[in-house]
Design a protein around this motif. Structure first.
Motif: not given
Lengths: 79, 751
Positions: A13, A15, A17, A70, B111-112, B115, B221, B246-248, B250, B252-254, B257, B310, B326
């Motif tokens: 799930e 992204l 890139p 993570v 957390v991360e 990102q 995006a 269950k989803r995180p 977090v 994530v950057g691009d 993009m 996505r 994005e």
């Protein structure tokens, strides 16, 4: 020397890139209908036998360093 | 099946998991009252996220209003856009306008780290872009736990790499900021990112949706399950059979993009095909649709199933709350849609019509033909709850204030002073930050005039005339802990002085206020005091607040972070060729200290470094009139080309300023310390001071101008070619030895 492989992939799930960029490039080159997600493969040569303990050691190493749990998953494969 | 409006009417008593979404009982009751029925789960998702502290400013709103009461004029004319827009816009002359804003991304960066920090940069860049401006630079103010802690080794490198990775990929220079350390940031690091953009006056765009029949276009995006921890609760309630796992949370950057999105959006503006635009902030589509619709004069109808996904398994509630990066939303006249799509195709940016502006004042969202949201968008975006949180002065503060650092022992022997000097220079807050800043591209785009380690970042705006801007980002959380009103003012004064020291005229501020839980009356008191302090200081200095960001609930357990009001000050310089650097430039130049030094050691780095983390007493007094005069004087010095260098005095006092100027110039110095107590002379952190180096033939002029402005000016000594720090009658130490103490801490901790 015995070899163990660790495959690391971004969680489904999350992204990706890099994979997205490769997907776009393939399409531009005429390779249609391919969607890519890109991960990493580590080949680890270990001293001695591939025992369950050794695999556990590799998994611990993957958990701590090779994968960012993570956002990534990993699998340990006895190659 | 989706929870439709019809279903909500039919099942008024359905139990909804509002508490798990952070919605309080009375807020849930208020939502029911607004709608005249229970909310659908999609509506609940929207209200919960838009009424969160993060989006609604429900605890801070009543106090932030005080910024709005300030004059909206800068020393260079009225603001073109002020508080309430995505970012404030300042007229800098010659037809140019500059927009700048800082935002926090604290929790995600814990957390991360990579990102979290990367998407923090991405988010603030889109805020600037939504004003119609081209982003031209970023800065970051970072705070971590002690360098000795193992978790700092996880968080710091990740955050720095994230800031650098995203900004470098976008091709934006990182022109400065700060890195500080304190134990309260260990489990709650602060990542405050600032972006600055430039536009011509006529290019200014505001976010609103007007014109019935205009199309609502989502571009950028695709939407995934990023940052929707909360919505999953809803999804699992409604969709337990088919719902996603269950989803995180977090994101994530691009950055690649985002780069396309920047160029695409700017071309769309150029082509004149955008009626209204909104960047996607924390609350995703919920935020963009309700903000755009409530700012316009019509309603909006959206077909949510048209949103490109996505992850095809996403539930409508999740799509509404997703924080995928994005993305932007635009309102476009029907006749311009073809042109809009053509430009998006050129930049390889996907764009989809997901709805249109309607008659009336409702935001209506359908999901595969079923109506799942039917609300007045103003109630979502602007009429959220407002709390008058109780606040009270902490009972422990008197005791802290009584524990003055001025009463600590001072070792004024040569050995003692030398050791103290090394300890101060080796303190994390003062130490060399090049391990961090070397990971940032500081000169891309070719207009960076000044960047770290200078006092402020400076960017050339016009290549012909040399018009430029300077920016500084500062907070002194140690002072703010001791006295929030004064500490916030001192933070502002420091940023103001940093800008002034380069020769630029400070014109406007933005703020990023990081505090603990507003439900703790003592934290709330600190917050209110800090705001009132800033309002008073801005009024006195004659500069407006253009906007800002509030980040609350920064705490570990019940221990809040040190209150951290990060202040960004924007300055304007008519010709960047006249900028002043902070490093000494020539042996034989006279070293001048401007401003008065008092016995003010409480909250200083000296107290922390030499006395085992001492933090008590009252911070230095601040005379804003003196600060303003100093800034005026520095500007004259720049305009008339009188100084070879200028460096503001802040953390580490005169000792740090002398060392830094000498280190940057690759030179040494011989000075006689003013006053009777060398510890005070070296380490006091009295504000409104600057260190100049002045060629011999200009020294008379400096003394004269200082006298005219009522600024105390003392000649301390001279810059020397020998790389030695010489303190007359006290001690001397090779610069190399000091440089070693100063350079070691961060690389050693990260090794």
């Amino acid at each position: 020397m015995p070899r163990v492989v660790v495959n690391v992939m971004p969680k489904p799930e999350i992204l990706d890139p890099q994979g997205k960029a490769v997907t776009g490039a393939l399409k531009r080159l005429g390779f249609d209908g391919m969607t890519v997600r890109q991960g990493k493969r580590f080949e680890i040569e270990i001293d001695g036998e591939v025992t369950p303990e050794a695999l556990q050691q590799v998994a611990a190493a993957a958990e701590k360093l090779l994968a960012n749990t993570v956002i990534e998953t990993f699998e340990v494969v006895n190659a | 099946m989706a929870d439709t409006v019809a279903n909500a009417i039919d099942t008024p008593d359905l139990e909804q998991p509002y508490a798990a979404l952070g919605v309080k009982n009375e807020e849930y009751a208020r939502i029911k009252e607004i709608l005249g029925r229970r909310p659908t789960s999609a509506e609940l998702a929207m209200y919960s996220v838009m009424w969160s502290e993060h989006c609604s400013y429900k605890s801070s709103k009543v106090h932030l209003k005080k910024f709005g009461a300030l004059s909206q004029d800068t020393p260079r004319g009225p603001l073109l856009a002020g508080i309430g827009e995505n970012a404030g816009v300042v007229d800098i002359g010659q037809g140019y306008a500059v927009t700048f804003k800082a935002e926090s991304h604290n929790h995600p960066s814990f957390v991360e780290p990579y990102q979290g920090a990367a998407t923090g940069v991405g988010g603030i860049v889109r805020d600037i872009l939504a004003m119609g401006a081209r982003p031209i630079g970023v800065m970051d103010s970072l705070r971590f736990g002690p360098l000795t802690e193992p978790d700092t080794r996880r968080v710091l490198p990740g955050v720095v790499a994230g800031v650098g990775g995203y900004g470098n990929c976008l091709g934006l220079p990182n022109i400065g900021g700060e890195v500080q350390f304190h134990p309260t940031y260990l489990s709650n690091p602060l990542v405050n990112a600032l972006c600055v953009g430039v536009l011509r006056h006529e290019e200014l765009h505001r976010a609103f949706a007007s014109g019935v029949g205009n199309k609502v276009i989502l571009f950028g995006a695709a939407t995934g399950g990023d940052g929707i921890g909360g919505a999953s609760i809803l999804a699992s309630e409604t969709f337990d059979e088919t719902g996603p796992a269950k989803r995180p949370s977090v994101q994530v950057g691009d950055p690649f993009m985002e780069k396309l999105l920047i160029e695409c959006t700017l071309e769309l503006f150029q082509a004149g095909v955008i009626q209204g635009i909104q960047d996607f902030g924390a609350a995703g589509i919920s935020c963009a649709t309700s903000e755009l619709a409530s700012a316009g004069d019509g309603g909006m109808a959206v077909r949510l199933e048209l949103v490109p996904l996505r992850d095809p398994n996403l539930a409508p509630e999740e799509i509404l709350m997703s924080e995928s990066q994005e993305r932007m939303m635009a309102v476009v006249a029907p006749e311009d849609v073809d042109k809009f799509m053509e430009i998006c195709r050129k930049w390889d940016v996907s764009a989809t019509i997901i709805g249109e502006v309607t008659d009336g004042d409702r935001l209506v969202i359908h999901w595969h033909g079923e109506c799942i949201v039917d609300v007045d968008p103003k109630t979502v975006a602007h009429e959220g709850p407002t709390y008058e949180r109780p606040y009270q002065r902490p009972t422990w503060l008197d005791e802290v204030n009584a524990n003055r650092a001025e009463a600590l022992t001072r070792d004024n022997t040569p050995e003692g002073l030398r050791a103290a000097l090394k300890a101060v220079l080796g303190h994390g807050n003062v130490a060399d930050k090049s391990w961090v800043t070397n990971q940032y591209d500081r000169y891309v785009r070719g207009n960076s005039v000044l960047a770290q380690p200078e006092d402020a970042g400076m960017i050339r705006i016009d290549e012909e005339t040399g018009l430029g801007i300077a920016l500084a980002l500062d907070a002194n959380s140690r002072f703010t802990y001791l006295n929030p009103r004064l500490g916030a003012q001192l933070s502002l004064a420091e940023a103001y002085r940093n800008v002034a020291a380069t020769g630029a005229e400070p014109v406007a501020i933005t703020d990023c206020l990081n505090f603990g839980s507003p439900e703790d009356p003592e934290v709330m008191w600190t917050f209110v005091e800090a705001i009132e302090g800033l309002v008073d200081a801005c009024r006195e200095l004659g500069i407006p607040v253009t906007g800002g960001n509030v980040s609350l609930y920064n705490q570990t357990g019940t221990t809040p972070i040190l209150p951290t009001p990060t202040i960004g000050v924007l300055g304007v310089i008519d010709d960047v060729a006249k900028r002043i650097r902070s490093g000494f430039a020539g042996a034989g130049d006279g070293i001048w200290l401007l401003g008065a030094t008092f016995e003010e050691l409480s909250g200083s780095i000296w107290a922390d470094a030499v006395h085992g983390g001492h933090l008590g007493g009252q911070p230095p007094r601040l005379d804003l009139a003196a600060e303003k005069e100093l800034a005026k004087l520095l500007r004259l010095v720049s305009e008339q080309g009188l100084a070879a260098s200028a460096h503001d005095l802040s953390e580490g006092g005169l000792a740090a300023a002398l060392f830094e100027s000498a280190q940057q110039g690759g030179l040494g110095f011989a000075v006689a310390l003013p006053g009777i107590d060398p510890t005070v002379a070296l380490f006091s952190e009295s504000p409104s001071r600057a260190l100049l180096s002045v060629p011999a033939d200009k020294e008379g002029k400096i003394a004269y101008l200082a006298g005219e402005h009522g600024v105390t000016a003392v000649r301390l000594g001279t810059v020397t070619a020998e790389q030695i720090a010489h303190f007359e009658g006290l001690f001397e130490v090779p610069m190399a030895e000091l440089i070693e103490s100063w350079q070691a801490p961060i690389p050693a901790a990260m090794a």
